[in-house]
Structures are given as C-alpha cells and as structure tokens.
Motif scaffolding. Structure first.
Motif, PDB file in Angstrom:
ATOM      1  N   THR A   1      82.171  67.360  48.383  1.00  0.00           N
ATOM      2  CA  THR A   1      82.486  66.952  47.013  1.00  0.00           C
ATOM      3  C   THR A   1      81.346  67.416  46.123  1.00  0.00           C
ATOM      4  O   THR A   1      80.184  67.214  46.452  1.00  0.00           O
ATOM      5  CB  THR A   1      82.613  65.414  46.895  1.00  0.00           C
ATOM      6  N   ILE A   2      81.696  68.046  45.016  1.00  0.00           N
ATOM      7  CA  ILE A   2      80.684  68.550  44.098  1.00  0.00           C
ATOM      8  C   ILE A   2      81.014  68.050  42.694  1.00  0.00           C
ATOM      9  O   ILE A   2      82.117  68.270  42.191  1.00  0.00           O
ATOM     10  CB  ILE A   2      80.641  70.095  44.092  1.00  0.00           C
ATOM     11  N   LEU A   3      80.056  67.381  42.084  1.00  0.00           N
ATOM     12  CA  LEU A   3      80.149  66.964  40.693  1.00  0.00           C
ATOM     13  C   LEU A   3      79.071  67.716  39.940  1.00  0.00           C
ATOM     14  O   LEU A   3      77.880  67.493  40.158  1.00  0.00           O
ATOM     15  CB  LEU A   3      79.932  65.451  40.564  1.00  0.00           C
ATOM     16  N   TRP A   4      79.496  68.625  39.078  1.00  0.00           N
ATOM     17  CA  TRP A   4      78.546  69.447  38.335  1.00  0.00           C
ATOM     18  C   TRP A   4      78.551  69.022  36.878  1.00  0.00           C
ATOM     19  O   TRP A   4      79.595  68.984  36.237  1.00  0.00           O
ATOM     20  CB  TRP A   4      78.913  70.921  38.460  1.00  0.00           C
ATOM     21  N   ASN A   5      77.377  68.722  36.353  1.00  0.00           N
ATOM     22  CA  ASN A   5      77.257  68.307  34.964  1.00  0.00           C
ATOM     23  C   ASN A   5      76.061  69.009  34.343  1.00  0.00           C
ATOM     24  O   ASN A   5      74.930  68.582  34.516  1.00  0.00           O
ATOM     25  CB  ASN A   5      77.088  66.777  34.891  1.00  0.00           C
TER      26      ASN A   5
ATOM     27  N   THR B   1      85.972  69.859  43.738  1.00  0.00           N
ATOM     28  CA  THR B   1      85.025  70.244  42.702  1.00  0.00           C
ATOM     29  C   THR B   1      85.400  69.661  41.347  1.00  0.00           C
ATOM     30  O   THR B   1      86.538  69.771  40.899  1.00  0.00           O
ATOM     31  CB  THR B   1      84.928  71.777  42.590  1.00  0.00           C
ATOM     32  N   VAL B   2      84.418  69.036  40.716  1.00  0.00           N
ATOM     33  CA  VAL B   2      84.583  68.450  39.386  1.00  0.00           C
ATOM     34  C   VAL B   2      83.439  68.959  38.523  1.00  0.00           C
ATOM     35  O   VAL B   2      82.276  68.917  38.934  1.00  0.00           O
ATOM     36  CB  VAL B   2      84.531  66.907  39.443  1.00  0.00           C
ATOM     37  N   ALA B   3      83.770  69.414  37.326  1.00  0.00           N
ATOM     38  CA  ALA B   3      82.744  69.803  36.356  1.00  0.00           C
ATOM     39  C   ALA B   3      82.964  68.982  35.102  1.00  0.00           C
ATOM     40  O   ALA B   3      84.099  68.775  34.671  1.00  0.00           O
ATOM     41  CB  ALA B   3      82.832  71.289  36.042  1.00  0.00           C
ATOM     42  N   GLY B   4      81.857  68.491  34.544  1.00  0.00           N
ATOM     43  CA  GLY B   4      81.960  67.665  33.356  1.00  0.00           C
ATOM     44  C   GLY B   4      80.994  68.078  32.280  1.00  0.00           C
ATOM     45  O   GLY B   4      79.914  68.594  32.558  1.00  0.00           O
ATOM     46  N   GLY B   5      81.411  67.863  31.053  1.00  0.00           N
ATOM     47  CA  GLY B   5      80.567  68.151  29.904  1.00  0.00           C
ATOM     48  C   GLY B   5      80.980  69.437  29.222  1.00  0.00           C
ATOM     49  O   GLY B   5      81.400  70.395  29.874  1.00  0.00           O
ATOM     50  N   GLY B   6      80.869  69.435  27.911  1.00  0.00           N
ATOM     51  CA  GLY B   6      81.296  70.588  27.126  1.00  0.00           C
ATOM     52  C   GLY B   6      80.583  71.876  27.464  1.00  0.00           C
ATOM     53  O   GLY B   6      81.202  72.938  27.546  1.00  0.00           O
ATOM     54  N   ASP B   7      79.267  71.814  27.678  1.00  0.00           N
ATOM     55  CA  ASP B   7      78.528  73.038  28.013  1.00  0.00           C
ATOM     56  C   ASP B   7      78.932  73.577  29.376  1.00  0.00           C
ATOM     57  O   ASP B   7      79.053  74.789  29.561  1.00  0.00           O
ATOM     58  CB  ASP B   7      77.021  72.797  27.968  1.00  0.00           C
ATOM     59  N   SER B   8      79.147  72.681  30.337  1.00  0.00           N
ATOM     60  CA  SER B   8      79.588  73.123  31.666  1.00  0.00           C
ATOM     61  C   SER B   8      80.936  73.831  31.555  1.00  0.00           C
ATOM     62  O   SER B   8      81.139  74.892  32.150  1.00  0.00           O
ATOM     63  CB  SER B   8      79.715  71.938  32.626  1.00  0.00           C
ATOM     64  N   LEU B   9      81.855  73.229  30.810  1.00  0.00           N
ATOM     65  CA  LEU B   9      83.190  73.826  30.667  1.00  0.00           C
ATOM     66  C   LEU B   9      83.120  75.174  29.963  1.00  0.00           C
ATOM     67  O   LEU B   9      83.814  76.112  30.360  1.00  0.00           O
ATOM     68  CB  LEU B   9      84.118  72.879  29.918  1.00  0.00           C
ATOM     69  N   LEU B  10      82.281  75.274  28.951  1.00  0.00           N
ATOM     70  CA  LEU B  10      82.118  76.548  28.253  1.00  0.00           C
ATOM     71  C   LEU B  10      81.580  77.617  29.203  1.00  0.00           C
ATOM     72  O   LEU B  10      82.063  78.752  29.218  1.00  0.00           O
ATOM     73  CB  LEU B  10      81.189  76.382  27.048  1.00  0.00           C
ATOM     74  N   ALA B  11      80.607  77.257  30.030  1.00  0.00           N
ATOM     75  CA  ALA B  11      80.046  78.207  30.997  1.00  0.00           C
ATOM     76  C   ALA B  11      81.096  78.634  32.016  1.00  0.00           C
ATOM     77  O   ALA B  11      81.175  79.813  32.388  1.00  0.00           O
ATOM     78  CB  ALA B  11      78.841  77.586  31.695  1.00  0.00           C
TER      79      ALA B  11
END
Length: 135
Positions: free
Chosen positions: A55-59, A88-98
C-alpha cells in the motif's frame, strides 16, 4: 512504517529554468545552494522501497517539479509508484498535478485532491466537514 531520507539532491542557487543545477550528496549541499529536487541515487532507492510495498500513500512532490531542471525526482517516484504492485493513493493538488504532468493519471488506484486534510484524517483528527455530516 518506513521513512527514507534523500541520499543526493539536485541543488541550485535559485529555482529558475536557467539555474545551474548540480547533483550533490544530501548532507553536503554547498553554501548558497538549495536542494530543489531529489537526485538519481535517491530516486533509485525510493523506487526499491516502493517496489516492495503493498500500500502506498503519496502526498507531495519531491521537489520543484514545475520547473524542468527539478522535475526528474518527482517524475521518477511517480513512475515507480504507478508501476508498483500495490494499492496506490496520491493526495494533494501538487501531487495530482505532477502525476498528470507525467501522464500517469490512469496508473493510480485513487487520486484525491485532499492533501493535508487526508493526512489529518488518517491521524484520526476530526475534520470539520466530516464532523458536520456525522451530526
């Protein structure tokens, strides 16, 4: 839980497109320079850790990913996460933009605009919006 720290960083005096960037050991950033991205050794080390995760949570991005001289670290980590055999979960506006910039949107299991709030929720803190719904 595992916390990995950078081995090397991409450093420059300023975060600009024409900055003279150099890769240096994280513990040896020369005076007057700033670490503005993670370096290639760190990307490889982080990719090794991610490869074993379930499980990966990237912020949050790895550096000033908006500027090309400092985008390789974030792109490398995003790619490693996207190709991991994990949830895999990514959170936050900058993460999503990247992630979008790297054209990896469809490779993550869940993308959330909630950055800091998501982390607070995982900590068990009460969030105003959720508290209102619970009433």
């Amino acid at each position: 839980m595992l916390i990995e720290l950078p081995i090397d960083v991409v450093a420059a005096s300023d975060a600009t497109l024409d900055a003279k960037a150099q890769t240096v050991l994280a513990a040896e950033v020369p005076r007057g320079l700033k670490g503005l991205d993670i370096g290639p050794q760190t990307v490889a080390a982080f990719a090794d850790v991610v490869a074993d995760a379930k499980t990966i949570l990237w912020n949050g991005p790895m550096g000033v990913f908006e500027l090309e001289p400092f985008s390789a670290g974030t792109r490398g980590v995003a790619t490693a996460i996207a190709h991991a055999d994990a949830f895999t979960v990514a959170g936050g506006g900058d993460s999503l933009l990247a992630i979008r910039k790297a054209e990896l949107d469809g490779e993550f299991d869940h993308l959330s605009t909630g950055g800091g709030a998501s982390l607070e929720f995982l900590e068990g803190r009460s969030l105003p919006g959720i508290a209102a719904l619970e009433r």
